[in-house]
Design an enzyme around this catalytic site. Structure first.
Site, PDB file in Angstrom:
ATOM      1  N   PRO A   1     -15.819   9.441   6.504  1.00 24.82           N
ATOM      2  CG  PRO A   1     -16.252  11.146   4.958  1.00 24.82           C
ATOM      3  CD  PRO A   1     -15.173  10.589   5.847  1.00 24.82           C
TER       4      PRO A   1
ATOM      5  CD  GLU B   1     -24.772   7.419   0.648  1.00 20.44           C
ATOM      6  OE1 GLU B   1     -24.044   7.199  -0.329  1.00 20.44           O
ATOM      7  OE2 GLU B   1     -26.007   7.387   0.599  1.00 20.44           O
TER       8      GLU B   1
ATOM      9  CD  GLN C   1     -18.312  14.381   3.303  1.00 14.79           C
ATOM     10  OE1 GLN C   1     -19.019  13.468   2.895  1.00 14.79           O
ATOM     11  NE2 GLN C   1     -16.985  14.347   3.213  1.00 14.79           N
TER      12      GLN C   1
ATOM     13  CB  CYS D   1     -19.400  12.067  -3.769  1.00 15.38           C
ATOM     14  SG  CYS D   1     -20.620  10.769  -4.028  1.00 15.38           S
TER      15      CYS D   1
ATOM     16  CE  LYS E   1     -12.726  11.510   2.455  1.00 16.79           C
ATOM     17  NZ  LYS E   1     -13.552  10.878   1.420  1.00 16.79           N
TER      18      LYS E   1
ATOM     19  CG  ASN F   1      -9.062   8.779   2.666  1.00 23.58           C
ATOM     20  OD1 ASN F   1      -9.796   8.899   1.683  1.00 23.58           O
ATOM     21  ND2 ASN F   1      -9.235   7.839   3.553  1.00 23.58           N
ATOM     22  N   GLY F   2      -6.760   6.837   1.934  1.00 25.28           N
ATOM     23  CA  GLY F   2      -6.805   5.816   0.892  1.00 25.28           C
ATOM     24  C   GLY F   2      -5.928   4.626   1.212  1.00 25.28           C
TER      25      GLY F   2
ATOM     26  N   GLY G   1     -10.647   4.680   6.405  1.00 27.45           N
ATOM     27  CA  GLY G   1     -11.994   4.294   5.991  1.00 27.45           C
ATOM     28  C   GLY G   1     -12.196   2.805   6.151  1.00 27.45           C
ATOM     29  NE  ARG G   2     -12.155   1.302   0.915  1.00 24.84           N
ATOM     30  CZ  ARG G   2     -11.572   1.223  -0.263  1.00 24.84           C
ATOM     31  NH1 ARG G   2     -12.073   0.433  -1.167  1.00 24.84           N
ATOM     32  NH2 ARG G   2     -10.498   1.938  -0.542  1.00 24.84           N
TER      33      ARG G   2
HETATM   34  C1  LIG Z   1     -19.192   2.635   1.222  1.00 30.18           C
HETATM   35  C2  LIG Z   1     -18.433   3.925   1.129  1.00 30.18           C
HETATM   36  C3  LIG Z   1     -19.099   5.122   1.312  1.00 30.18           C
HETATM   37  C4  LIG Z   1     -18.409   6.344   1.243  1.00 30.18           C
HETATM   38  N1  LIG Z   1     -19.075   7.512   1.510  1.00 30.18           N
HETATM   39  C5  LIG Z   1     -18.380   8.680   1.563  1.00 30.18           C
HETATM   40  C6  LIG Z   1     -18.998   9.889   1.973  1.00 30.18           C
HETATM   41  O1  LIG Z   1     -20.193   9.939   2.335  1.00 30.18           O
HETATM   42  N2  LIG Z   1     -18.248  11.027   1.959  1.00 30.18           N
HETATM   43  C7  LIG Z   1     -16.931  11.017   1.604  1.00 30.18           C
HETATM   44  O2  LIG Z   1     -16.286  12.065   1.624  1.00 30.18           O
HETATM   45  N3  LIG Z   1     -16.316   9.887   1.242  1.00 30.18           N
HETATM   46  C8  LIG Z   1     -16.996   8.723   1.229  1.00 30.18           C
HETATM   47  N4  LIG Z   1     -16.357   7.560   0.912  1.00 30.18           N
HETATM   48  C9  LIG Z   1     -14.893   7.586   0.652  1.00 30.18           C
HETATM   49  C10 LIG Z   1     -14.114   7.323   1.943  1.00 30.18           C
HETATM   50  O3  LIG Z   1     -14.323   8.334   2.894  1.00 30.18           O
HETATM   51  C11 LIG Z   1     -12.603   7.215   1.644  1.00 30.18           C
HETATM   52  O4  LIG Z   1     -12.191   8.422   1.065  1.00 30.18           O
HETATM   53  C12 LIG Z   1     -12.276   6.068   0.683  1.00 30.18           C
HETATM   54  O5  LIG Z   1     -12.973   4.896   1.053  1.00 30.18           O
HETATM   55  C13 LIG Z   1     -10.766   5.772   0.675  1.00 30.18           C
HETATM   56  O6  LIG Z   1     -10.300   5.493   1.975  1.00 30.18           O
HETATM   57  P1  LIG Z   1     -10.096   3.981   2.522  1.00 30.18           P
HETATM   58  O7  LIG Z   1      -9.265   3.257   1.507  1.00 30.18           O
HETATM   59  O8  LIG Z   1      -9.427   4.169   3.850  1.00 30.18           O
HETATM   60  O9  LIG Z   1     -11.459   3.360   2.628  1.00 30.18           O
HETATM   61  C14 LIG Z   1     -17.029   6.351   0.960  1.00 30.18           C
HETATM   62  C15 LIG Z   1     -16.364   5.132   0.754  1.00 30.18           C
HETATM   63  C16 LIG Z   1     -17.044   3.933   0.851  1.00 30.18           C
HETATM   64  C17 LIG Z   1     -16.279   2.636   0.634  1.00 30.18           C
END
Ligand SMILES: Cc1cc2nc3c(=O)[nH]c(=O)nc-3n(C[C@H](O)[C@H](O)[C@H](O)COP(=O)(O)O)c2cc1C
Length: 307
Positions: A7, A9, A68, A98, A139, A199-200, A223-224
């Site tokens: 997810p 946002e 979520q 969050c 999460k 995750n991360g 995610g990213r």
């Molecule tokens: C722009 C943005 C918005 C995010 N929004 C949410 C969200 O709505 N809910 C959530 O559980 N995590 C949210 N996250 C966290 C991501 O789900 C993830 O845990 C975090 O980016 C680390 O994973 P990654 O390194 O693969 O991006 C958000 C992250 C980013 C960068």
């Protein structure tokens, strides 16, 4: 191995979820969070955050979407969880990660990691309100300021009846700064019995293998990394890094650009395409060239010619 699209946002909305999951390799995805305060929302709130509910709760390519929820009022969380599942969500995910100050000030998201009992209260209320065959996932991060309550938090979520747990391998204090501390996940893995999703900072096939080795779980949430490389889940599944993925990304940008024209103002549309290209340029030299052209471009005709 299970691979989930994270997810995000304001980034992974219905449009990006559609395009990324269409690249294959994902088992499910999670919607942006719905912030629950103290009452049951009308259906339009869920449809707004997760339009896929009108499509059997799936993206166009058939990937299930899990809504979520974020909040600390157990009764309100349970009531909204029930409604979201009635509307077609494939389970419910609860956000305890969050870092937003606004959200934390109202006692939602990562701040709850300071009080394992509050996680227990919310997860058990949601669990009790839903049929046993419906997935209730959570999460979390490693902690708020530090990892001292990490194992207690994970255990509270498990004891409350969650089906699986995703952990973003950073504390709230660590924000999004690299590195992700995958080795901490191994401690959680040894402490709980429900599936653990790591995750991360998993941004390549090589990262995936390093994360699995450190965390001791094969299930991951991307995610990213998947925003920068939309075919990442497929590559991980095939255990094969694709050499020049840009050729398959370019048409997605055109698709995204045209799709947005139907649903948002030109200004917002330009903001969204810039946002994605900005992520893409971190991995693809071609996107860097494109970024230099579009970063200040506001002429719609010129943009239409580019995408
Ligand atoms: C722009 C943005 C918005 C995010 N929004 C949410 C969200 O709505 N809910 C959530 O559980 N995590 C949210 N996250 C966290 C991501 O789900 C993830 O845990 C975090 O980016 C680390 O994973 P990654 O390194 O693969 O991006 C958000 C992250 C980013 C960068």
């Amino acid at each position: 191995m299970r691979i989930i699209l994270a997810p995000m946002e304001g980034l992974a909305d219905v449009h990006l979820r559609r395009l990324i999951t269409a690249q294959g390799g994902f088992d499910w995805t999670v919607s942006e969070f719905v912030r629950v305060v103290d009452r049951l929302y009308p259906d339009r709130v869920f449809y707004g955050m997760c339009p896929e509910l009108k499509n059997g709760g799936r993206t166009d390519s058939g990937t299930p979407v899990r809504v979520q929820l974020l909040g600390s009022d157990a009764d309100a969380m349970a009531a909204n969880a029930v409604r979201t599942v009635e509307l077609g969500s494939h389970g419910v995910d609860i956000n305890f990660g969050c870092p937003s100050k606004t959200v934390n000030r109202r006692n939602g998201g990562a701040i709850m990691l300071q009080e394992p009992e509050s996680l227990y209260r919310v997860v058990s209320a949601v669990r009790a309100a839903l049929p046993a065959n419906v997935v209730v996932s959570a999460k979390m991060r490693l902690g708020f300021d530090d990892t001292s309550l990490m194992l207690e938090n994970a255990a509270a979520i498990e004891a409350a009846g969650a089906t699986e747990l995703t952990v973003h391998a950073r504390t709230r204090r660590q924000g999004y700064a690299p590195p992700a501390h995958w080795h901490e996940l191994a401690r959680i893995r040894q402490h709980i019995h429900i599936p653990l999703i790591a995750n991360g900072d998993i941004c390549s096939v090589e990262d995936y293998h390093r994360c699995v080795a450190a965390a001791g779980t094969v299930d991951v949430m991307l995610g990213r990394g998947a925003v920068r490389v939309p075919s990442l889940a497929r590559q991980i599944r095939n255990n094969c890094q694709e050499e020049s993925p840009w050729a398959s990304i370019e048409p997605l940008l055109g698709d995204f650009w045209r799709q947005l024209s139907a649903v948002m103002s030109t200004r917002d549309r330009i903001g969204r395409i810039r946002q994605w290209v900005n992520y893409l340029r971190q991995r693809h030299p071609e996107a860097e060239v494109l970024w230099q052209v579009i970063r200040q471009e506001v002429d719609l005709q010129r943009l239409n010619a580019l995408f």
